[in-house]
Design a protein around this motif. Structure first.
Motif, PDB file in Angstrom:
ATOM      1  N   HIS A 100       0.969  -0.908  -0.304  1.00  6.56           N
ATOM      2  CA  HIS A 100       0.477  -0.173   0.122  1.00  6.56           C
ATOM      3  C   HIS A 100       0.697   1.760  -0.513  1.00  6.56           C
ATOM      4  N   GLY A 101       0.226   2.763  -1.039  1.00  8.53           N
ATOM      5  CA  GLY A 101       1.149   3.221  -0.805  1.00  8.53           C
ATOM      6  C   GLY A 101       2.764   3.161  -1.539  1.00  8.53           C
ATOM      7  N   ASP A 199       7.616   1.707   1.313  1.00 12.63           N
ATOM      8  CA  ASP A 199       7.124   2.273   2.313  1.00 12.63           C
ATOM      9  C   ASP A 199       6.000   3.134   1.241  1.00 12.63           C
ATOM     10  N   GLU A 200       5.401   4.539   2.705  1.00 11.36           N
ATOM     11  CA  GLU A 200       4.646   5.288   2.435  1.00 11.36           C
ATOM     12  C   GLU A 200       5.238   6.474   1.356  1.00 11.36           C
ATOM     13  N   SER A 204       1.483  12.873  -1.308  1.00 10.63           N
ATOM     14  CA  SER A 204       0.896  11.879  -1.418  1.00 10.63           C
ATOM     15  C   SER A 204      -0.042  12.115  -2.667  1.00 10.63           C
TER      16      SER A 204
END
Ligand code: PMV
Length: 344
Positions: A100-101, A199-200, A204
């Motif tokens: 995710h991300g 990792d994130e 965003s």
């Protein structure tokens, strides 16, 4: 008795990038993507219409409260489509087959899966069973309100989102399937995703889109994206124009990151291994003559696109020359896929 719906929905990789939006997730320029397959979200939605109103978000079976804010804001945008949402008790249980991300569009697969599950529950409530082209456009519109790129995940092979001259039925509100005009050669494309970081990401996509509003090159970017889409469409209709396809794809990826570097609040999502991989792709393509190219999402990971017939040579090359640049040697083998699937 609660209602349930389960869908699997894929991620997608944009060849022409959506970067910049207005109003409620309407794109500043049209985009076109390949639908993926191995990278997908499996989701089960359970809804008790009679409430009391609540939202439980589980990821891999465990509570994931960090997703709640985004989902609540999505629900508030779509309660005119699904009035029962306001007073229902909703449980979302999902898992992804990829990190995710990490710049692999996890919001695209998750939000398209959620739009499908919500529409499925609504269909059960209305005793509605038809899934015609209008149904898919409607679900694509709902998915768009969750995450712009999610609206492109609903269709097999390739999807186009955004009003485009010469493309009938193209819309800013939903994506349309774009497999009909594709030279069949492109349907054999593989996408091997080299995981540089899992990792994130520090900035965003939502923030990235917002920053385009103040970007000095925004106007030029939107015009270039339209022109690139026009050229890409020409290339995708004719496999003989593969070199053209490669240069547009790579140029779009580099433009996306150049926009991040050149805005009023610059940020860098590329990592040193991303650059090393790009240079190695250029070297390998020149020396071997094998038509492999890269594209990038809003993150450091590199998508390698190539026709399946070269898979063996490319995998040998990846394992020797590119795996050293990957986080813990990780890469994901994906390919163009056939779109979402109802699980139950
Ligand atoms: O759908 P969002 O808001 O996560 O934006 C996606 C933006 C890119 O992935 C960089 C490009 C695209 O068209 O998918």
């Amino acid at each position: 008795m609660p209602y349930t719906a389960s869908w699997r929905s894929p991620s997608n990789i944009a060849l022409i990038k959506y970067w910049g939006k207005q109003e409620l997730q309407l794109p500043r320029n049209p985009s076109l993507s390949f639908t993926l397959s191995s990278c997908h979200t499996n989701m089960k939605l359970t809804v008790a219409i009679e409430g009391p109103a609540s939202l439980t978000v589980l990821y891999e079976g465990l509570p994931k409260s960090s997703f709640e804010t985004k989902i609540k804001s999505f629900f508030s945008r779509i309660d005119t489509y699904f009035p029962w949402l306001k007073h229902a008790s909703v449980t979302i249980d999902s898992n992804n087959t990829f990190p995710h991300g990490a710049g692999i569009a996890s919001s695209a697969s998750a939000m398209s899966a959620l739009a499908l599950c919500l529409q499925d529950i609504d269909d059960q409530l209305q005793n509605h069973t038809t899934k015609n082209a209008g149904w898919w456009s409607h679900v694509s519109e709902i998915a768009r309100l969750g995450s712009g790129s999610a609206c492109r995940s609903l269709f097999p092979t390739a999807a186009l989102w955004g009003i485009t001259d010469g493309v009938e039925a193209s819309s800013d509100h939903f994506a349309i399937p774009w497999q009909g005009q594709l030279d069949p050669f492109y349907t054999t494309f593989e996408d091997t995703i080299l995981i540089v970081r899992d990792d994130e990401k520090p900035v965003s996509s939502s923030v990235g889109h917002q920053l385009m509003e103040l970007h000095p090159y925004a106007g030029a970017r939107y015009a270039t994206a339209k022109e690139n889409l026009f050229q890409l469409i020409t290339a995708l209709k004719n496999a003989a124009l593969l070199d053209y396809f490669i240069s547009i794809c790579e140029s779009e990826a580099l433009h996306l990151h150049a926009l991040m570097l050149s805005g009023p609040n610059p940020f860098v999502l590329l990592e040193p291994p991303t650059i090393s991989i790009i240079k190695e792709v250029w070297r390998f393509r020149k020396e071997s003559g094998i038509p492999v190219c890269f594209t990038l999402d809003a993150g450091p990971n590199v998508h390698l696109l190539y026709p399946k017939q070269y898979k063996e040579s490319i995998m040998d090359w990846i394992k020797t020359a590119l795996v050293p640049f990957c986080a813990a040697g990780k890469f994901i083998e994906d390919h163009i896929g056939s779109g979402p699937e109802k699980i139950s």
